[in-house]
Design a protein around this motif. Structure first.
Motif, PDB file in Angstrom:
ATOM      1  N   ASN A   7       0.827  -1.212   0.000  1.00 46.09           N
ATOM      2  CA  ASN A   7       0.000   0.000   0.000  1.00 46.09           C
ATOM      3  C   ASN A   7       0.859   1.259   0.000  1.00 46.09           C
ATOM      4  O   ASN A   7       2.048   1.227   0.312  1.00 46.09           O
ATOM      5  N   CYS A   8       0.203   2.367  -0.317  1.00 46.22           N
ATOM      6  CA  CYS A   8       0.827   3.685  -0.247  1.00 46.22           C
ATOM      7  C   CYS A   8       0.830   4.128   1.214  1.00 46.22           C
ATOM      8  O   CYS A   8      -0.201   4.082   1.879  1.00 46.22           O
ATOM      9  N   CYS A  10       0.995   7.065   2.308  1.00 45.19           N
ATOM     10  CA  CYS A  10       0.254   8.325   2.482  1.00 45.19           C
ATOM     11  C   CYS A  10      -1.258   8.116   2.474  1.00 45.19           C
ATOM     12  O   CYS A  10      -1.935   8.492   3.413  1.00 45.19           O
ATOM     13  N   CYS A  11      -1.763   7.533   1.399  1.00 37.79           N
ATOM     14  CA  CYS A  11      -3.214   7.457   1.209  1.00 37.79           C
ATOM     15  C   CYS A  11      -3.793   6.056   1.393  1.00 37.79           C
ATOM     16  O   CYS A  11      -4.997   5.873   1.284  1.00 37.79           O
ATOM     17  N   ASP A  12      -2.945   5.066   1.641  1.00 37.49           N
ATOM     18  CA  ASP A  12      -3.344   3.669   1.863  1.00 37.49           C
ATOM     19  C   ASP A  12      -3.910   2.999   0.615  1.00 37.49           C
ATOM     20  O   ASP A  12      -4.579   1.973   0.706  1.00 37.49           O
ATOM     21  N   ARG A  13      -3.657   3.553  -0.552  1.00 38.06           N
ATOM     22  CA  ARG A  13      -4.096   2.916  -1.802  1.00 38.06           C
ATOM     23  C   ARG A  13      -3.398   1.570  -1.955  1.00 38.06           C
ATOM     24  O   ARG A  13      -2.216   1.433  -1.662  1.00 38.06           O
ATOM     25  N   CYS A  32       2.213   5.726  -3.765  1.00 37.82           N
ATOM     26  CA  CYS A  32       1.620   5.662  -5.104  1.00 37.82           C
ATOM     27  C   CYS A  32       2.122   6.851  -5.925  1.00 37.82           C
ATOM     28  O   CYS A  32       2.541   7.874  -5.381  1.00 37.82           O
ATOM     29  N   CYS A  35       0.468  10.327  -5.076  1.00 40.35           N
ATOM     30  CA  CYS A  35       0.990  11.045  -3.901  1.00 40.35           C
ATOM     31  C   CYS A  35       2.397  11.570  -4.163  1.00 40.35           C
ATOM     32  O   CYS A  35       2.737  12.668  -3.716  1.00 40.35           O
ATOM     33  N   THR A  39       1.836  15.412  -3.767  1.00 37.70           N
ATOM     34  CA  THR A  39       2.079  15.748  -2.367  1.00 37.70           C
ATOM     35  C   THR A  39       3.560  15.750  -2.007  1.00 37.70           C
ATOM     36  O   THR A  39       4.018  16.618  -1.281  1.00 37.70           O
ATOM     37  N   GLY A  77      -1.436  10.664   7.392  1.00 40.22           N
ATOM     38  CA  GLY A  77      -1.070  10.800   5.977  1.00 40.22           C
ATOM     39  C   GLY A  77       0.221  11.585   5.800  1.00 40.22           C
ATOM     40  O   GLY A  77       1.003  11.736   6.730  1.00 40.22           O
ATOM     41  N   CYS A  78       0.448  12.095   4.627  1.00 37.60           N
ATOM     42  CA  CYS A  78       1.665  12.848   4.317  1.00 37.60           C
ATOM     43  C   CYS A  78       1.352  14.322   4.181  1.00 37.60           C
ATOM     44  O   CYS A  78       0.288  14.715   3.714  1.00 37.60           O
ATOM     45  N   LYS A  80       2.149  18.000   2.500  1.00 34.49           N
ATOM     46  CA  LYS A  80       2.603  18.505   1.207  1.00 34.49           C
ATOM     47  C   LYS A  80       4.030  19.042   1.334  1.00 34.49           C
ATOM     48  O   LYS A  80       4.353  19.748   2.271  1.00 34.49           O
TER      49      LYS A  80
END
Length: 82
Positions: A7-8, A10-13, A32, A35, A39, A77-78, A80
């Motif tokens: 997964n990513c 940052c966004c958990d994709r 991903c 991101c 970001t 998350g991350c 910017k």
């Protein structure tokens, strides 16, 4: 051998082993492509290193060398990049 994290951070994709959207740094922090470009400005938020496309693993090799199932996620998350 690469862990191939799922997964990513940052966004958990989801980023399966055959994903061409997975990006990693030299420590295998995984993000991903979305991101990374919107970001993170191409830099790992953990170590500051470059983020590059993660190689894919051929499906026939996954049985012997499976991808990691451990999800890593940055709390909140991350942020910017500035």
């Amino acid at each position: 051998m690469l862990q191939m994290r799922p997964n990513c951070e940052c966004c958990d994709r989801d980023l399966p082993p055959d994903s061409v959207d997975a990006m990693i740094c030299s420590f295998e922090c995984t993000f991903c492509a979305g991101c990374v470009s919107t970001t993170l400005a191409g830099r790992c938020p953990n170590c500051g290193g470059d983020l590059m496309p993660r190689p894919t693993r051929a499906a026939h090799l996954l049985a012997k060398n499976p991808a990691s199932t451990q999800r890593v996620l940055k709390p909140g998350g991350c942020q910017k990049a500035t």
